[in-house]
Each structure stands twice: as structure tokens, then as C-alpha cells.
Design a protein around this motif. Structure first.
Motif, PDB file in Angstrom:
ATOM      1  N   ARG A  52       0.843  -1.201   0.000  1.00  0.00           N
ATOM      2  CA  ARG A  52       0.000   0.000   0.000  1.00  0.00           C
ATOM      3  C   ARG A  52       0.873   1.245   0.000  1.00  0.00           C
ATOM      4  O   ARG A  52       0.578   2.230  -0.699  1.00  0.00           O
ATOM      5  N   ALA A  53       1.959   1.214   0.749  1.00  0.00           N
ATOM      6  CA  ALA A  53       2.865   2.369   0.809  1.00  0.00           C
ATOM      7  C   ALA A  53       3.467   2.652  -0.561  1.00  0.00           C
ATOM      8  O   ALA A  53       3.570   3.819  -0.975  1.00  0.00           O
ATOM      9  N   THR A  54       3.832   1.600  -1.284  1.00  0.00           N
ATOM     10  CA  THR A  54       4.383   1.785  -2.629  1.00  0.00           C
ATOM     11  C   THR A  54       3.323   2.393  -3.543  1.00  0.00           C
ATOM     12  O   THR A  54       3.606   3.326  -4.308  1.00  0.00           O
ATOM     13  N   MET A  55       2.120   1.869  -3.474  1.00  0.00           N
ATOM     14  CA  MET A  55       1.038   2.425  -4.300  1.00  0.00           C
ATOM     15  C   MET A  55       0.825   3.901  -3.963  1.00  0.00           C
ATOM     16  O   MET A  55       0.624   4.717  -4.857  1.00  0.00           O
ATOM     17  N   ASN A  56       0.870   4.255  -2.684  1.00  0.00           N
ATOM     18  CA  ASN A  56       0.629   5.639  -2.275  1.00  0.00           C
ATOM     19  C   ASN A  56       1.703   6.594  -2.790  1.00  0.00           C
ATOM     20  O   ASN A  56       1.461   7.801  -2.850  1.00  0.00           O
ATOM     21  N   ARG A  57       2.867   6.083  -3.171  1.00  0.00           N
ATOM     22  CA  ARG A  57       3.927   6.936  -3.734  1.00  0.00           C
ATOM     23  C   ARG A  57       3.737   7.150  -5.242  1.00  0.00           C
ATOM     24  O   ARG A  57       4.416   7.972  -5.834  1.00  0.00           O
ATOM     25  N   ALA A  58       2.803   6.416  -5.858  1.00  0.00           N
ATOM     26  CA  ALA A  58       2.540   6.555  -7.290  1.00  0.00           C
ATOM     27  C   ALA A  58       1.439   7.590  -7.478  1.00  0.00           C
ATOM     28  O   ALA A  58       0.297   7.280  -7.809  1.00  0.00           O
ATOM     29  N   HIS A  59       1.797   8.870  -7.297  1.00  0.00           N
ATOM     30  CA  HIS A  59       0.819   9.955  -7.289  1.00  0.00           C
ATOM     31  C   HIS A  59       0.090  10.110  -8.624  1.00  0.00           C
ATOM     32  O   HIS A  59      -1.129  10.338  -8.642  1.00  0.00           O
ATOM     33  N   ALA A  60       0.802   9.994  -9.729  1.00  0.00           N
ATOM     34  CA  ALA A  60       0.174  10.169 -11.049  1.00  0.00           C
ATOM     35  C   ALA A  60      -0.847   9.057 -11.310  1.00  0.00           C
ATOM     36  O   ALA A  60      -1.945   9.307 -11.823  1.00  0.00           O
ATOM     37  N   ILE A  61      -0.468   7.853 -10.953  1.00  0.00           N
ATOM     38  CA  ILE A  61      -1.385   6.720 -11.165  1.00  0.00           C
ATOM     39  C   ILE A  61      -2.616   6.867 -10.281  1.00  0.00           C
ATOM     40  O   ILE A  61      -3.752   6.637 -10.723  1.00  0.00           O
ATOM     41  N   LEU A  62      -2.421   7.280  -9.039  1.00  0.00           N
ATOM     42  CA  LEU A  62      -3.570   7.486  -8.143  1.00  0.00           C
ATOM     43  C   LEU A  62      -4.456   8.628  -8.636  1.00  0.00           C
ATOM     44  O   LEU A  62      -5.681   8.569  -8.489  1.00  0.00           O
ATOM     45  N   ALA A  63      -3.849   9.652  -9.247  1.00  0.00           N
ATOM     46  CA  ALA A  63      -4.648  10.740  -9.809  1.00  0.00           C
ATOM     47  C   ALA A  63      -5.489  10.210 -10.977  1.00  0.00           C
ATOM     48  O   ALA A  63      -6.674  10.561 -11.111  1.00  0.00           O
ATOM     49  N   GLU A  64      -4.909   9.362 -11.827  1.00  0.00           N
ATOM     50  CA  GLU A  64      -5.669   8.744 -12.924  1.00  0.00           C
ATOM     51  C   GLU A  64      -6.805   7.884 -12.370  1.00  0.00           C
ATOM     52  O   GLU A  64      -7.917   7.888 -12.896  1.00  0.00           O
ATOM     53  N   TRP A  65      -6.491   7.128 -11.318  1.00  0.00           N
ATOM     54  CA  TRP A  65      -7.484   6.260 -10.677  1.00  0.00           C
ATOM     55  C   TRP A  65      -8.672   7.091 -10.185  1.00  0.00           C
ATOM     56  O   TRP A  65      -9.823   6.780 -10.479  1.00  0.00           O
ATOM     57  N   ASP A  66      -8.343   8.167  -9.461  1.00  0.00           N
ATOM     58  CA  ASP A  66      -9.403   9.021  -8.919  1.00  0.00           C
ATOM     59  C   ASP A  66     -10.210   9.694 -10.033  1.00  0.00           C
ATOM     60  O   ASP A  66     -11.441   9.812  -9.931  1.00  0.00           O
ATOM     61  N   ALA A  67      -9.529  10.116 -11.094  1.00  0.00           N
ATOM     62  CA  ALA A  67     -10.227  10.762 -12.212  1.00  0.00           C
ATOM     63  C   ALA A  67     -11.166   9.765 -12.911  1.00  0.00           C
ATOM     64  O   ALA A  67     -12.292  10.106 -13.264  1.00  0.00           O
ATOM     65  N   HIS A  68     -10.702   8.548 -13.086  1.00  0.00           N
ATOM     66  CA  HIS A  68     -11.544   7.535 -13.735  1.00  0.00           C
ATOM     67  C   HIS A  68     -12.773   7.242 -12.887  1.00  0.00           C
ATOM     68  O   HIS A  68     -13.888   7.152 -13.408  1.00  0.00           O
ATOM     69  N   LEU A  69     -12.585   7.085 -11.581  1.00  0.00           N
ATOM     70  CA  LEU A  69     -13.724   6.807 -10.701  1.00  0.00           C
ATOM     71  C   LEU A  69     -14.691   7.991 -10.663  1.00  0.00           C
ATOM     72  O   LEU A  69     -15.909   7.791 -10.595  1.00  0.00           O
ATOM     73  N   ALA A  70     -14.153   9.209 -10.725  1.00  0.00           N
ATOM     74  CA  ALA A  70     -15.034  10.379 -10.727  1.00  0.00           C
ATOM     75  C   ALA A  70     -15.859  10.428 -12.008  1.00  0.00           C
ATOM     76  O   ALA A  70     -17.027  10.813 -11.990  1.00  0.00           O
ATOM     77  N   ALA A  71     -15.249  10.011 -13.115  1.00  0.00           N
ATOM     78  CA  ALA A  71     -15.949  10.063 -14.403  1.00  0.00           C
ATOM     79  C   ALA A  71     -16.894   8.889 -14.603  1.00  0.00           C
ATOM     80  O   ALA A  71     -17.979   9.042 -15.164  1.00  0.00           O
ATOM     81  N   HIS A  72     -16.507   7.710 -14.160  1.00  0.00           N
ATOM     82  CA  HIS A  72     -17.269   6.494 -14.470  1.00  0.00           C
ATOM     83  C   HIS A  72     -17.951   5.845 -13.270  1.00  0.00           C
ATOM     84  O   HIS A  72     -18.723   4.907 -13.442  1.00  0.00           O
ATOM     85  N   GLY A  73     -17.654   6.305 -12.085  1.00  0.00           N
ATOM     86  CA  GLY A  73     -18.247   5.697 -10.893  1.00  0.00           C
ATOM     87  C   GLY A  73     -17.464   4.472 -10.457  1.00  0.00           C
ATOM     88  O   GLY A  73     -16.529   4.030 -11.120  1.00  0.00           O
ATOM     89  N   LYS A  74     -17.871   3.918  -9.333  1.00  0.00           N
ATOM     90  CA  LYS A  74     -17.141   2.780  -8.766  1.00  0.00           C
ATOM     91  C   LYS A  74     -17.655   1.425  -9.246  1.00  0.00           C
ATOM     92  O   LYS A  74     -17.174   0.403  -8.799  1.00  0.00           O
ATOM     93  N   ALA A  75     -18.625   1.428 -10.114  1.00  0.00           N
ATOM     94  CA  ALA A  75     -19.189   0.155 -10.563  1.00  0.00           C
ATOM     95  C   ALA A  75     -18.287  -0.472 -11.623  1.00  0.00           C
ATOM     96  O   ALA A  75     -17.859   0.188 -12.568  1.00  0.00           O
ATOM     97  N   THR A  76     -18.018  -1.758 -11.456  1.00  0.00           N
ATOM     98  CA  THR A  76     -17.255  -2.496 -12.452  1.00  0.00           C
ATOM     99  C   THR A  76     -18.181  -2.816 -13.622  1.00  0.00           C
ATOM    100  O   THR A  76     -19.403  -2.704 -13.497  1.00  0.00           O
TER     101      THR A  76
END
Length: 148
Positions: A52-76
């Protein structure tokens, strides 16, 4: 993703970033390999097999993740398909319930009409039985006419 100037910088190795991006894409496409497929950050780092700590250091990827969830929602994709099927079934159930209610009303009306006809029929039968002057004369069958 926006330009490189305003994108947060990753503090992870290119190999880790690639693993996180691949995991993110698998989760977004609904084909996870190591998790249940829910779109959570916990599943992201588990899917990428990093901490989890390694993932938390990947700021750009987490920003993409958050942007995708904001645009498409959390539903798979599977959850979205399931939710659409549930909505369709609810709509069909509502329609069938309305049809059943209408048929119930028609059945009650028919029951009332049949009961009234039965009552009238019984009253007529009783009236015929009481009326002794009523006689029924059978009709003679007619034969061929004889000429005179």
C-alpha cells in the motif's frame, strides 16, 4: 491524462508503475487476476502485487485512478451489467404487478355479475315452481303437409 507539467510525479520505479497501470486497466476492464474486482485502492495494490505504501507513492497513477472513478463511478462492468439487469427486472415486475391488479379487479367484477345472475336465476326458478297455472304444452312435431 493532462500534460506532464501539471501531472503529479511518481516516486516509484518504472516497473512498479507499469504493474500498477496494468492492474488498474485490468480492474477497469472487469478482468481481475488476484482480487474480487471491486474498484478499491486496496484491490489496486493487491492486483499489482505491491504494498500500500508503494502504491501511495505513485501519485500520477492514483490521480488517474481518482479521475476515472469520478468520471465512471465505482461500478465495475459486471456490476453495471448486473445493476442494469436488476433495473430491467424491477420495471418488468412493476408492469406485471399492475397487470395482476387489473385482472384481479376484472375477476371481482365478473364474480359480482355471476353472483347476481345466479340470484336472478334462482328467483326465476322459485317463481316457476310457485306458479301452478303454468303448464308447458309440448309442441307436436309437424309432419309433411297433406294436400286436400
Amino acid at each position: 491524462m493532462t500534460g506532464l507539467a501539471d501531472a503529479p510525479e511518481d516516486q516509484v520505479s518504472p516497473k512498479t508503475a507499469a504493474a500498477l497501470r496494468a492492474a488498474m486497466n485490468r480492474l477497469f476492464e472487469g478482468r481481475p487476476q488476484r482480487t474480487d474486482g471491486r474498484l478499491t485502492k486496496e484491490n489496486l495494490y493487491k492486483e499489482a502485487q505491491v504494498s500500500r505504501a508503494t502504491m501511495n507513492r505513485a501519485h500520477a497513477i492514483l490521480a488517474e485512478w481518482d479521475a476515472h472513478l469520478a468520471a465512471h463511478g465505482k461500478a465495475t462492468p459486471g456490476e453495471a451489467k448486473r445493476d442494469a439487469a436488476i433495473a430491467d427486472l424491477k420495471k418488468r415486475l412493476t408492469k406485471k404487478t399492475q397487470e395482476c391488479t387489473l385482472l384481479e379487479k376484472k375477476l371481482k367484477a365478473a364474480h359480482t355479475a355471476i353472483a347476481a345472475l345466479f340470484h336472478d336465476n334462482e328467483a326465476l326458478r322459485q317463481q316457476i315452481q310457485k306458479d301452478v297455472s303454468t303448464t308447458v304444452t309440448p309442441i307436436r312435431p309437424r309432419g309433411p303437409r297433406q294436400q286436400r
